[in-house]
Enzyme design. Structure first.
Site, PDB file in Angstrom:
ATOM      1  N   ASP A  75     161.705  40.190  64.126  1.00 37.08           N
ATOM      2  CA  ASP A  75     160.619  41.109  63.806  1.00 37.08           C
ATOM      3  C   ASP A  75     160.726  42.433  64.549  1.00 37.08           C
ATOM      4  O   ASP A  75     160.199  43.444  64.094  1.00 37.08           O
ATOM      5  CB  ASP A  75     159.270  40.457  64.123  1.00 37.08           C
ATOM      6  CG  ASP A  75     158.947  39.331  63.153  1.00 37.08           C
ATOM      7  OD1 ASP A  75     159.528  39.314  62.058  1.00 37.08           O
ATOM      8  OD2 ASP A  75     158.124  38.462  63.504  1.00 37.08           O
ATOM      9  N   HIS A 102     155.674  38.396  55.417  1.00 34.68           N
ATOM     10  CA  HIS A 102     157.071  38.810  55.454  1.00 34.68           C
ATOM     11  C   HIS A 102     157.855  38.222  54.280  1.00 34.68           C
ATOM     12  O   HIS A 102     157.677  37.053  53.928  1.00 34.68           O
ATOM     13  CB  HIS A 102     157.734  38.365  56.758  1.00 34.68           C
ATOM     14  CG  HIS A 102     157.135  39.001  57.976  1.00 34.68           C
ATOM     15  ND1 HIS A 102     157.531  38.672  59.250  1.00 34.68           N
ATOM     16  CD2 HIS A 102     156.180  39.952  58.111  1.00 34.68           C
ATOM     17  CE1 HIS A 102     156.838  39.386  60.126  1.00 34.68           C
ATOM     18  NE2 HIS A 102     156.011  40.174  59.448  1.00 34.68           N
ATOM     19  N   ASP A 138     160.856  37.304  54.295  1.00 36.80           N
ATOM     20  CA  ASP A 138     161.752  36.206  54.690  1.00 36.80           C
ATOM     21  C   ASP A 138     161.050  34.855  54.710  1.00 36.80           C
ATOM     22  O   ASP A 138     161.681  33.832  54.959  1.00 36.80           O
ATOM     23  CB  ASP A 138     162.429  36.496  56.033  1.00 36.80           C
ATOM     24  CG  ASP A 138     161.477  36.432  57.230  1.00 36.80           C
ATOM     25  OD1 ASP A 138     160.245  36.345  57.023  1.00 36.80           O
ATOM     26  OD2 ASP A 138     161.971  36.485  58.380  1.00 36.80           O
ATOM     27  N   CYS A 165     162.952  34.075  61.871  1.00 36.74           N
ATOM     28  CA  CYS A 165     162.049  34.949  62.625  1.00 36.74           C
ATOM     29  C   CYS A 165     162.454  35.047  64.087  1.00 36.74           C
ATOM     30  O   CYS A 165     162.244  36.074  64.730  1.00 36.74           O
ATOM     31  CB  CYS A 165     160.615  34.430  62.555  1.00 36.74           C
ATOM     32  SG  CYS A 165     159.992  34.188  60.884  1.00 36.74           S
TER      33      CYS A 165
END
Length: 692
Positions: free
Chosen positions: A375, A496, A498, A674
């Site tokens: 991030d 997000h 992802d 992450c």
């Protein structure tokens, strides 16, 4: 080449790139007047200057004679002429002159024009003393890493494999290991290695040992380009010698405070190297194009400014920041070490070691408990024909990892860039788990050989919602070479991309597969387990931090299914966007069995989180995948979710390693991807060869 012509004391200058020059109409006229000091530029356009206009009254014929180094032609074409064989003169007659090479001395060649009356009696003669001077400001306009001489395309920029135009790197690394500062933030050169980050520009001259009195060469840029570029040259005391590498060996020529500066004319056959430094990346207010000009100035009279009589211009485009997709080879992996992620870290160490890559661990004194390596930053690179280096893009999230990209990554040949935003404008969507890039694709015949950037935003029709901050979006769009795609990700608590998609390499079709989280695939798997008599099998079995739940209980929970139907509709919307924008078919997409649940977030909105560890949120290291361990229902001693993943990925020749991130990441609303980051090799494709 410049052609300096003198009639007695009058001096004239002609641009000679075309090797053809019109004699000025007042050049010969002055031969019969009082000598003056004056210089003007001739455009070289036929028709501007006619011999008849410059002739004495009653002139009917003329003849031309010149020394060996001078050539001339007559327009319209006519028979050859000399002082023994005059030719007719009318209002359309023009005389064009050129010289085959630069002069060694001032006024070392000449040309004479003789005028005759109707009976061929001599009326007057004009003698031009000529000096040819070559001046060329050169760059690597053909993009082969070599600064060629006087490329005809150096003053413009064109994309494509047959394009042209020089390329400039943003000097965003730091040569100062112990007093870390971006090289763009200091206006001097402290090490020779810094020159690799700049583009060479060469001033080439050929001619007499000095310019005529009062003339000078000046390099200049526009006010609009001044914030984007600096130009240096080697100082006079070091010119022609190997530079010792200290700042005193270089002179600032152009800066934001110095838009114009005189540069020396060395005389004879000479070259002088300049070093051009890019200061900022393309952005909303900067298209990346920079022009640098070199002008020859003439004096008019004392007290008045000089005027340009010749200008040579070169154009650079600043290299864009380029992201690297999962299909490129990894170089090194980054993770954080925290007080509670030992199991995760152990799994990552084994995966990275078995894959043959380097693991970099950010320890707690630096991360201060911030474990979300993905991030905080995104890796990319910049490239010119002569040099390439990685550049980290630092997100505006600025968690406790905020110092890591600058303090630990920035260094020699490792650049840094960020975009600052007001804190009130920054949301979870500005973390770079919300920034991905596809492998190369072709869409409706248009090629994207560097892939396309993917970001998550609020739904297009939403009246409120979170978005990636505008300064970051503007930056990404301005790079041009990886045209972004906006997906709907605000339906997620974290928000997000992802969390519901990734790319993995594949041996067939387009060379990759898009993996999408799919509640439908999850329910299909669990129904199959129930039908085969495994309805009592439990998820999370053996975990003390999570209440187990059976397959039957999941299937019987209608509210939970409704939540997943909503999630599936959000993913399906994104699926259609990705198919359209990446040119994908259903066969290019693999649905992964992942269920979600809705939770009320800090804004009191109901958004989704993964119900069990989100297997799409993985790390891709070549053929090896690091996947969150899902703790699914066991059948015959094996997790059914792991078995399904191994089956789906095994068909692509990919190996699955399941990493326990449940307590240290999943329960904190993140997963393996992450908590990790990967720097990858650059594309083989050169961005400037894109057809734009």
């Amino acid at each position: 080449m410049l052609l300096l012509a003198t009639v007695k004391q009058a001096v004239y200058c002609f641009p000679s790139n075309t090797r053809d020059f019109v004699v000025p109409q007042n050049l010969i006229r002055r031969a019969n007047r009082q000598p003056t000091q004056h210089i003007r530029v001739e455009t070289g356009l036929p028709g501007d200057c006619k011999i008849k206009w410059s002739a004495p009254p009653n002139s009917a014929y003329f003849s031309v004679k010149c020394t060996a180094n001078v050539q001339y032609s007559i327009a319209p074409p006519t028979q050859a002429t000399s002082h023994l064989y005059p030719t007719s003169l009318d209002v359309k007659t023009m005389l064009l002159i050129s010289m085959s090479s630069a002069s060694e001395h001032e006024n070392d060649s000449k040309l004479s024009v003789r005028y005759y009356g109707k009976d061929k009696e001599v009326l007057s003669t004009a003698i031009l003393h000529l000096t040819a001077l070559e001046i060329s400001l050169d760059v690597d306009a053909d993009r082969d890493g070599v600064v060629e001489r006087n490329n005809p395309n150096k003053s413009s920029w064109k994309w494509g494999p047959n394009g042209h135009g020089a390329i400039l790197l943003v000097n965003c690394d730091s040569e100062r290991r112990f007093s870390k500062t971006l090289d763009t933030e200091v206006d001097y050169i402290s090490k020779l290695s810094d020159l690799r980050d700049m583009s060479e520009m060469i001033l080439r001259t050929r001619g007499p040992t000095k310019l005529p009195p009062g003339y000078k060469l000046t390099m200049h840029i526009s006010q609009g380009d001044a914030e984007s570029v600096r130009v240096y040259r080697s100082s006079p005391h070091s010119y022609g010698n190997f530079l010792s590498g200290v700042s005193g060996d270089f002179t600032r020529v152009l800066t934001s405070q110095m838009l114009s500066r005189e540069v020396p004319y060395l005389g004879g056959v000479a070259e002088m190297s300049f070093y051009v430094e890019g200061l900022r990346f393309p952005d909303k207010d900067f298209d990346g194009l920079i022009s640098i000009n070199l002008s020859l100035l003439e004096p008019i009279c004392k007290g008045l400014p000089e005027t340009p009589i010749f200008t040579d211009t070169v154009v650079f485009r600043v290299a864009p920041w380029i992201m690297t997709p999962n299909t490129l080879r990894p170089v090194e992996v980054f993770v954080c070490s925290t007080s509670d992620n030992y199991g995760f870290l152990k799994g990552m160490k084994n995966l990275v070691a078995n894959s043959g890559y380097k693991l970099n661990i950010c320890h707690e004194y630096m991360n201060r408990g911030d474990r979300w390596m993905q991030d905080e930053l995104e890796f990319g690179y910049i490239e010119a024909p002569h040099h390439r280096f990685p550049v980290v893009l630092d997100s505006p999230r600025d968690g406790k990892l905020l110092d890591f990209p600058y303090n630990e990554l920035l260094g020699p040949d490792f650049g840094y860039v960020t975009r600052m935003a007001l804190r009130k404008d920054v949301s979870s969507l500005d973390s770079f788990g919300n920034l991905e890039v596809s492998p190369p694709v072709t869409v409706d015949g248009k090629e994207y050989p560097l892939g396309r950037i993917i970001i998550g935003v609020a739904f297009p029709t939403a009246t409120k919602g979170r978005n990636m901050t505008k300064v970051v979006q503007d930056f990404l769009w301005a790079q041009k070479v990886q045209q972004p795609i906006a997906l709907f990700s605000d339906w997620l608590v974290v928000g997000h991309v992802d969390e519901f998609m990734t790319f993995v390499p594949a041996p067939d079709r387009k060379g990759f597969r898009l993996l999408l989280a799919s509640p439908d695939a999850g329910y299909k798997l669990f129904r199959g387990l129930k039908n085969n008599g495994h309805g009592k099998a439990k998820l999370f079995e053996g975990r003390s931090d999570q209440k187990p739940i059976t397959v039957d209980e999941i299937l019987e929970d209608e509210a939970f299914q409704a939540e997943n139907n909503y999630v599936q509709s959000c993913i399906d919307w994104n699926r259609d966007v990705l198919k359209r924008e990446l040119g994908l078919d259903d066969a290019d997409i693999i649905d992964l069995p992942i269920l979600f649940k809705l939770e009320q977030d800090v804004d009191h909105e109901f958004r989704a989180v993964a119900f069990y560890p989100d297997m799409v949120n993985m790390i891709v290291l070549g053929q090896n995948l690091g996947i969150p361990k899902p703790f699914g229902p066991k059948v015959n001693g094996r997790c059914a979710l792991e078995a399904e993943m191994c089956s789906l990925m095994g068909g692509l020749g990919l190996n699955c390693t399941f990493i326990d991130d449940f307590a240290s990441y999943h329960q904190l609303l993140g997963e393996v991807h992450c908590g990790s980051n990967v720097r990858r090799e650059a594309f083989n494709f050169k961005w400037w060869e894109l057809d734009m």
